[in-house]
Design a protein around this motif. Structure first.
Motif, PDB file in Angstrom:
ATOM      1  N   LEU A  85      36.804  38.419   9.064  1.00 25.61           N
ATOM      2  CA  LEU A  85      37.233  37.868   7.784  1.00 25.61           C
ATOM      3  C   LEU A  85      36.095  37.042   7.195  1.00 25.61           C
ATOM      4  O   LEU A  85      35.607  36.097   7.841  1.00 25.61           O
ATOM      5  N   VAL A  86      35.683  37.397   5.990  1.00 24.02           N
ATOM      6  CA  VAL A  86      34.521  36.751   5.383  1.00 24.02           C
ATOM      7  C   VAL A  86      34.920  36.102   4.053  1.00 24.02           C
ATOM      8  O   VAL A  86      35.232  36.787   3.077  1.00 24.02           O
ATOM      9  N   ASP A  87      34.908  34.774   4.023  1.00 23.26           N
ATOM     10  CA  ASP A  87      35.259  34.037   2.815  1.00 23.26           C
ATOM     11  C   ASP A  87      34.744  32.609   2.965  1.00 23.26           C
ATOM     12  O   ASP A  87      34.768  32.066   4.071  1.00 23.26           O
ATOM     13  N   ASP A  88      34.294  32.018   1.871  1.00 22.94           N
ATOM     14  CA  ASP A  88      33.757  30.660   1.964  1.00 22.94           C
ATOM     15  C   ASP A  88      34.810  29.576   1.785  1.00 22.94           C
ATOM     16  O   ASP A  88      34.495  28.388   1.836  1.00 22.94           O
ATOM     17  N   VAL A 132      40.213  38.205  15.985  1.00 20.78           N
ATOM     18  CA  VAL A 132      39.830  37.831  14.624  1.00 20.78           C
ATOM     19  C   VAL A 132      38.595  36.939  14.656  1.00 20.78           C
ATOM     20  O   VAL A 132      38.558  35.920  15.341  1.00 20.78           O
ATOM     21  N   VAL A 133      37.569  37.369  13.916  1.00 22.70           N
ATOM     22  CA  VAL A 133      36.317  36.619  13.810  1.00 22.70           C
ATOM     23  C   VAL A 133      36.193  36.119  12.374  1.00 22.70           C
ATOM     24  O   VAL A 133      36.455  36.865  11.428  1.00 22.70           O
ATOM     25  N   LEU A 134      35.789  34.863  12.200  1.00 18.76           N
ATOM     26  CA  LEU A 134      35.654  34.275  10.878  1.00 18.76           C
ATOM     27  C   LEU A 134      34.190  34.079  10.514  1.00 18.76           C
ATOM     28  O   LEU A 134      33.381  33.670  11.347  1.00 18.76           O
ATOM     29  N   ALA A 135      33.858  34.387   9.266  1.00 21.64           N
ATOM     30  CA  ALA A 135      32.516  34.125   8.739  1.00 21.64           C
ATOM     31  C   ALA A 135      32.677  33.464   7.380  1.00 21.64           C
ATOM     32  O   ALA A 135      33.524  33.867   6.589  1.00 21.64           O
ATOM     33  N   HIS A 136      31.860  32.454   7.124  1.00 23.47           N
ATOM     34  CA  HIS A 136      32.017  31.679   5.894  1.00 23.47           C
ATOM     35  C   HIS A 136      30.984  32.018   4.830  1.00 23.47           C
ATOM     36  O   HIS A 136      31.036  31.476   3.724  1.00 23.47           O
ATOM     37  N   ASP A 137      30.046  32.904   5.147  1.00 21.79           N
ATOM     38  CA  ASP A 137      29.084  33.351   4.146  1.00 21.79           C
ATOM     39  C   ASP A 137      28.514  34.707   4.578  1.00 21.79           C
ATOM     40  O   ASP A 137      28.865  35.229   5.647  1.00 21.79           O
ATOM     41  N   TRP A 138      27.644  35.268   3.743  1.00 21.51           N
ATOM     42  CA  TRP A 138      27.103  36.596   4.015  1.00 21.51           C
ATOM     43  C   TRP A 138      26.238  36.608   5.272  1.00 21.51           C
ATOM     44  O   TRP A 138      26.298  37.542   6.068  1.00 21.51           O
ATOM     45  N   HIS A 139      25.444  35.562   5.456  1.00 21.26           N
ATOM     46  CA  HIS A 139      24.565  35.493   6.627  1.00 21.26           C
ATOM     47  C   HIS A 139      25.381  35.557   7.920  1.00 21.26           C
ATOM     48  O   HIS A 139      25.045  36.318   8.837  1.00 21.26           O
ATOM     49  N   GLU A 140      26.450  34.790   7.990  1.00 20.94           N
ATOM     50  CA  GLU A 140      27.301  34.810   9.183  1.00 20.94           C
ATOM     51  C   GLU A 140      27.958  36.176   9.355  1.00 20.94           C
ATOM     52  O   GLU A 140      28.119  36.657  10.482  1.00 20.94           O
ATOM     53  N   ALA A 141      28.338  36.796   8.257  1.00 22.53           N
ATOM     54  CA  ALA A 141      28.983  38.109   8.320  1.00 22.53           C
ATOM     55  C   ALA A 141      28.036  39.156   8.887  1.00 22.53           C
ATOM     56  O   ALA A 141      28.409  39.949   9.761  1.00 22.53           O
ATOM     57  N   VAL A 142      26.802  39.159   8.400  1.00 18.97           N
ATOM     58  CA  VAL A 142      25.806  40.129   8.879  1.00 18.97           C
ATOM     59  C   VAL A 142      25.556  39.942  10.370  1.00 18.97           C
ATOM     60  O   VAL A 142      25.461  40.915  11.135  1.00 18.97           O
ATOM     61  N   ALA A 165      27.640  38.665  12.580  1.00 21.15           N
ATOM     62  CA  ALA A 165      28.832  39.063  13.330  1.00 21.15           C
ATOM     63  C   ALA A 165      28.924  40.577  13.459  1.00 21.15           C
ATOM     64  O   ALA A 165      29.283  41.106  14.524  1.00 21.15           O
ATOM     65  N   VAL A 166      28.604  41.295  12.386  1.00 20.66           N
ATOM     66  CA  VAL A 166      28.635  42.764  12.431  1.00 20.66           C
ATOM     67  C   VAL A 166      27.584  43.287  13.391  1.00 20.66           C
ATOM     68  O   VAL A 166      27.829  44.216  14.168  1.00 20.66           O
ATOM     69  N   ALA A 167      26.400  42.695  13.365  1.00 20.74           N
ATOM     70  CA  ALA A 167      25.318  43.139  14.241  1.00 20.74           C
ATOM     71  C   ALA A 167      25.638  42.870  15.704  1.00 20.74           C
ATOM     72  O   ALA A 167      25.311  43.680  16.580  1.00 20.74           O
ATOM     73  N   ALA A 168      26.303  41.746  15.979  1.00 23.85           N
ATOM     74  CA  ALA A 168      26.624  41.383  17.357  1.00 23.85           C
ATOM     75  C   ALA A 168      27.658  42.329  17.946  1.00 23.85           C
ATOM     76  O   ALA A 168      27.540  42.778  19.093  1.00 23.85           O
ATOM     77  N   GLN A 169      28.693  42.647  17.175  1.00 23.57           N
ATOM     78  CA  GLN A 169      29.741  43.562  17.623  1.00 23.57           C
ATOM     79  C   GLN A 169      30.492  44.087  16.399  1.00 23.57           C
ATOM     80  O   GLN A 169      31.342  43.380  15.854  1.00 23.57           O
TER      81      GLN A 169
END
Length: 226
Positions: free
Chosen positions: A16-19, A40-50, A52-56
């Motif tokens: 889930l990606v939202d600031d 469920v994994v949370l990301a608060h910006d694009w950098h965190e999202a990228v 998280a996707v790369a990690a798994q």
């Protein structure tokens, strides 16, 4: 066993990606109703999202269109190029044919309005997980230009009435257009949530719409909303 029961037994990995932390919390709670065992994994910006996707790589990404460090819509094609097969469901408080066309062209598997309730969220996520396509659930009024208003018949009071709204009704539809929830609308207009639901239902029927979102589109097409 119902389809919903069968889906609840799955353990998808959801990113889930939202600031907005409050929205993320609410979204996570809604998803827990459909998938209690989801990772469920949370990301608060694009950098965190990228990262998280790369990690798994997740089974599904729910991505806000507007992020503080990137335009989610514009950045999506690059992410999909680096991770073929990744499913991304876009989220936004904005709607409109142009935005929907851009989301489709970018490779999103669907589009979720931020005013969506638990049932709508679960349906969109389930369709995305199951078949990688939630576009069929999109309200017609979001994807296509609003239909032209029918001509007003001079001696038809009912037709004339359908082309007028009270100031309160216009205010309600403006709040819907802004993406506000019933609770937020009630607070903004000093109404009860029951009053908001009842009035929106009445206005939707009066305009001949199938949903509150289509009611907004029709009202705008008829010049009823400034």
């Amino acid at each position: 066993m119902s389809f919903r029961d069968a889906m609840s037994r799955l353990s998808p990995r959801l990113l889930l990606v939202d600031d907005h932390a409050l929205y993320l919390t609410g979204l996570r709670l809604m998803l827990a109703e459909g998938w209690p065992q989801a990772d469920v994994v949370l990301a608060h910006d694009w950098h965190e999202a990228v990262q998280a996707v790369a990690a798994q790589p997740p089974d599904l990404v729910l991505l806000d269109v507007h992020l503080p460090d990137a335009d989610g819509l514009g950045a999506l094609p690059g992410l999909l190029e680096r991770h073929p097969g990744l499913k991304v469901l876009l989220m936004s408080a904005d709607v409109g044919p142009d935005l929907i066309r851009q989301a489709r062209a970018a490779g999103a598997c669907g589009y979720l309005h931020k005013s969506a309730g638990p049932d709508e969220v679960i349906q969109a996520v389930a369709a995305s997980l199951r078949q990688g396509d939630a576009w069929a659930l999109l309200p017609y009024a979001w994807a296509e230009p609003a239909p032209a208003a029918p001509p007003v018949v001079a001696d038809s009071a009912a037709t004339e009435e359908a082309h007028t709204l009270s100031p309160l009704q216009c205010a309600l539809l403006r709040e819907v257009r802004r993406g506000a929830s019933n609770r937020a609308i009630a607070r903004a207009l000093s109404l009860s949530e029951n009053d908001v639901r009842a009035e929106l239902s009445w206005v939707t029927e009066r305009l001949g719409a199938l949903s509150r979102e289509q009611a907004v589109a029709l009202a705008q097409a008829r010049g009823l909303l400034s």
